[in-house]
Design an enzyme around this catalytic site. Structure first.
Site, PDB file in Angstrom:
ATOM      1  CG  LEU A   1     -36.733   1.908-104.723  1.00  0.00           C
ATOM      2  CD1 LEU A   1     -38.099   1.218-104.752  1.00  0.00           C
ATOM      3  CD2 LEU A   1     -36.501   2.524-103.331  1.00  0.00           C
TER       4      LEU A   1
ATOM      5  NE  ARG B   1     -12.258   0.368 -96.735  1.00  0.00           N
ATOM      6  CZ  ARG B   1     -13.342   0.880 -96.154  1.00  0.00           C
ATOM      7  NH1 ARG B   1     -14.405   0.139 -95.986  1.00  0.00           N
ATOM      8  NH2 ARG B   1     -13.335   2.118 -95.725  1.00  0.00           N
TER       9      ARG B   1
ATOM     10  CE  LYS C   1     -20.491  11.475-103.118  1.00  0.00           C
ATOM     11  NZ  LYS C   1     -21.914  11.768-103.305  1.00  0.00           N
TER      12      LYS C   1
ATOM     13  N   GLY D   1     -31.625   1.690-101.875  1.00  0.00           N
ATOM     14  CA  GLY D   1     -32.582   2.243-100.914  1.00  0.00           C
ATOM     15  C   GLY D   1     -33.710   1.267-100.606  1.00  0.00           C
TER      16      GLY D   1
ATOM     17  CE1 TYR E   1     -18.933   8.361-102.243  1.00  0.00           C
ATOM     18  CE2 TYR E   1     -17.372   8.720-100.452  1.00  0.00           C
ATOM     19  CZ  TYR E   1     -18.642   8.852-100.976  1.00  0.00           C
ATOM     20  OH  TYR E   1     -19.613   9.478-100.249  1.00  0.00           O
TER      21      TYR E   1
ATOM     22  CB  SER F   1     -17.283  12.340 -99.339  1.00  0.00           C
ATOM     23  OG  SER F   1     -16.374  11.517 -98.662  1.00  0.00           O
TER      24      SER F   1
ATOM     25  CG  PHE G   1     -10.474  -3.373 -93.483  1.00  0.00           C
ATOM     26  CD1 PHE G   1     -10.494  -4.765 -93.525  1.00  0.00           C
ATOM     27  CD2 PHE G   1     -11.633  -2.695 -93.855  1.00  0.00           C
ATOM     28  CE1 PHE G   1     -11.623  -5.464 -93.938  1.00  0.00           C
ATOM     29  CE2 PHE G   1     -12.768  -3.377 -94.268  1.00  0.00           C
ATOM     30  CZ  PHE G   1     -12.763  -4.766 -94.302  1.00  0.00           C
TER      31      PHE G   1
ATOM     32  CB  ALA H   1     -23.847   9.063-104.754  1.00  0.00           C
TER      33      ALA H   1
HETATM   34  N1  UDP Z   1     -13.187  -0.850 -91.255  1.00  0.00           N
HETATM   35  C1  UDP Z   1     -12.610  -1.988 -90.718  1.00  0.00           C
HETATM   36  N2  UDP Z   1     -13.280  -3.174 -90.823  1.00  0.00           N
HETATM   37  C2  UDP Z   1     -14.513  -3.273 -91.424  1.00  0.00           C
HETATM   38  C3  UDP Z   1     -15.107  -2.095 -91.954  1.00  0.00           C
HETATM   39  C4  UDP Z   1     -14.421  -0.906 -91.859  1.00  0.00           C
HETATM   40  O1  UDP Z   1     -11.504  -1.944 -90.180  1.00  0.00           O
HETATM   41  O2  UDP Z   1     -15.073  -4.389 -91.499  1.00  0.00           O
HETATM   42  C5  UDP Z   1     -12.479   0.441 -91.156  1.00  0.00           C
HETATM   43  C6  UDP Z   1     -12.204   1.107 -92.479  1.00  0.00           C
HETATM   44  O3  UDP Z   1     -10.986   0.654 -93.015  1.00  0.00           O
HETATM   45  C7  UDP Z   1     -12.177   2.579 -92.093  1.00  0.00           C
HETATM   46  C8  UDP Z   1     -13.163   2.668 -90.922  1.00  0.00           C
HETATM   47  O4  UDP Z   1     -13.315   1.327 -90.455  1.00  0.00           O
HETATM   48  O5  UDP Z   1     -10.907   2.935 -91.627  1.00  0.00           O
HETATM   49  C9  UDP Z   1     -14.515   3.204 -91.322  1.00  0.00           C
HETATM   50  O6  UDP Z   1     -14.937   2.501 -92.471  1.00  0.00           O
HETATM   51  P1  UDP Z   1     -16.388   2.617 -93.063  1.00  0.00           P
HETATM   52  O7  UDP Z   1     -16.464   1.677 -94.234  1.00  0.00           O
HETATM   53  O8  UDP Z   1     -17.394   2.444 -91.961  1.00  0.00           O
HETATM   54  O9  UDP Z   1     -16.520   4.138 -93.539  1.00  0.00           O
HETATM   55  P2  UDP Z   1     -15.603   5.015 -94.564  1.00  0.00           P
HETATM   56  O10 UDP Z   1     -14.541   5.644 -93.702  1.00  0.00           O
HETATM   57  O11 UDP Z   1     -15.090   4.129 -95.621  1.00  0.00           O
HETATM   58  O12 UDP Z   1     -16.569   6.025 -95.073  1.00  0.00           O
END
Ligand code: UDP
Length: 328
Positions: free
Chosen positions: A35, A281, A147, A38, A143, A119, A208, A77
């Site tokens: 939790l 990011r 995985k 979750g 990450y 993933s 991003f 995870a």
């Molecule tokens: N993203 C974005 N702005 C945000 C959150 C995510 O531009 O506030 C982008 C992020 O860089 C990625 C895509 O959206 O390219 C999906 O990100 P998310 O975190 O949803 O999933 P991930 O691909 O990391 O599993």
């Protein structure tokens, strides 16, 4: 009486929806969740919730034995790309070390089947898109590396101690059911953030980076309905019953850019979604799009809800019926 399944992380986003669908399909389910992320209220009445850590060998062994568990579905995870680059040691501890302890508990209790939440992050920056399972694996973030390491552990464990495993390499889960949706604190995923902006809870969304080598310069991802993703676990359990181990991608085979998502969210909600471009990011590959044909051939699974608008619509309905998330 259906077979008995332990779902680790069964109070999280994908875990809770898988629990819902497993119970509907007649499985006996036990949830193990600490939790930390979750939400206990997602666990349906009649499903036991064990609050604890997957790395607690005694607790897990006891739980597996007490509930005569036949198979484990392992979701628990840490799962945020950005956070994994800031806290690598925590990611290896939770996703690799605790996972290995879970396997030790399974051996101790004589449980020999596991479905693992892997993933698309295992691939890193893809050379070809759509990505097949045979694509080289070279994660570009912590990450994804955790995985991949756990998949390797599963491979050896399977060879040496006879467990069967199915590793499911998720692309981007999206959507909700009526009962269960996405409620991360703080939220970092694109679709829930776009919907928070649509709902007026955030002033704007930050994209991003818009200088990636993609058609509109923003990152492309393959969004897959969380109900379809959950159903793949049920198909994986059936494969394990046939004695088949394997690694499968789960996606739609369709790429959507960040700007595509913003536009789809605007269209579904009918609300404006102000956005601006910010820096990239760390750890984000430019394009991740799946070939899921192996899962189709070997698991007999295919997405039933491939439309992005349907996923966003389901997520929007959940957000509207849970304005404060699970707290409300
Ligand atoms: N993203 C974005 N702005 C945000 C959150 C995510 O531009 O506030 C982008 C992020 O860089 C990625 C895509 O959206 O390219 C999906 O990100 P998310 O975190 O949803 O999933 P991930 O691909 O990391 O599993």
């Amino acid at each position: 009486m259906g077979s008995s399944v332990l779902v680790t992380g069964g109070a999280g986003y994908i875990g809770s929806i898988t629990v819902e669908r497993l119970t509907q399909a007649g499985f006996r389910v036990v949830v193990l969740d600490d939790l930390s992320k979750g939400h206990g209220e997602t666990v349906p009445d009649g499903v036991p919730l064990v609050v604890g850590n997957v790395g607690d060998v005694d607790l897990v062994t006891e739980t597996l034995k007490a509930h005569e568990v036949d198979a484990v579905i392992h979701f628990a995870a840490m799962s945020l790309v950005g956070e994994s680059m800031e806290r690598p040691a925590d990611y290896y501890e939770n996703n690799v070390v605790a996972g290995a302890r879970l396997l030790a508990a399974m051996v101790e209790a004589g449980v020999d089947k596991i479905v693992f939440s892997s993933s698309a992050g295992v691939y890193g920056e893809p050379e070809q898109v759509p990505i097949r399972e045979s694509h080289r694996t070279e994660p570009v973030n912590v990450y994804g590396d955790t995985k991949l390491i756990f998949e390797r552990i599963l491979g050896w464990q399977s060879e040496m101690s006879g467990i069967e495993y199915v590793s499911l390499r998720y692309f981007n889960a999206a959507g909700a059911t009526e009962r269960c949706g996405e409620d991360h604190r703080p939220e970092s995923h694109l679709i829930p953030i776009a919907l928070e902006v649509a709902a007026g809870k955030r002033p704007e969304l930050t994209v991003f980076g818009d200088d990636y080598d993609t058609p509109d310069g923003t990152c492309v991802r393959d969004y897959i309905d969380v109900r379809d993703l959950s159903d793949a676990h049920i198909a994986a359990l059936a494969a394990l019953d046939r004695g088949c181990s394997g690694i499968y991608n789960l996606g739609n085979g369709e790429g959507s850019s960040v700007l595509d998502i913003i536009e789809a969210a605007r269209s579904v909600t009918g609300r404006e979604i102000p956005w601006r471009v910010g820096p990239r990011r760390e750890g984000d590959p430019a394009r991740l799009v799946a070939s899921s044909s192996l899962a189709e051939q070997e698991l007999g699974w295919r997405p039933e809800h491939p439309e992005l608008a349907d996923m966003i619509d389901a997520a929007w309905r959940w957000v509207q019926s849970h304005p404060d998330g699970y707290a409300g």
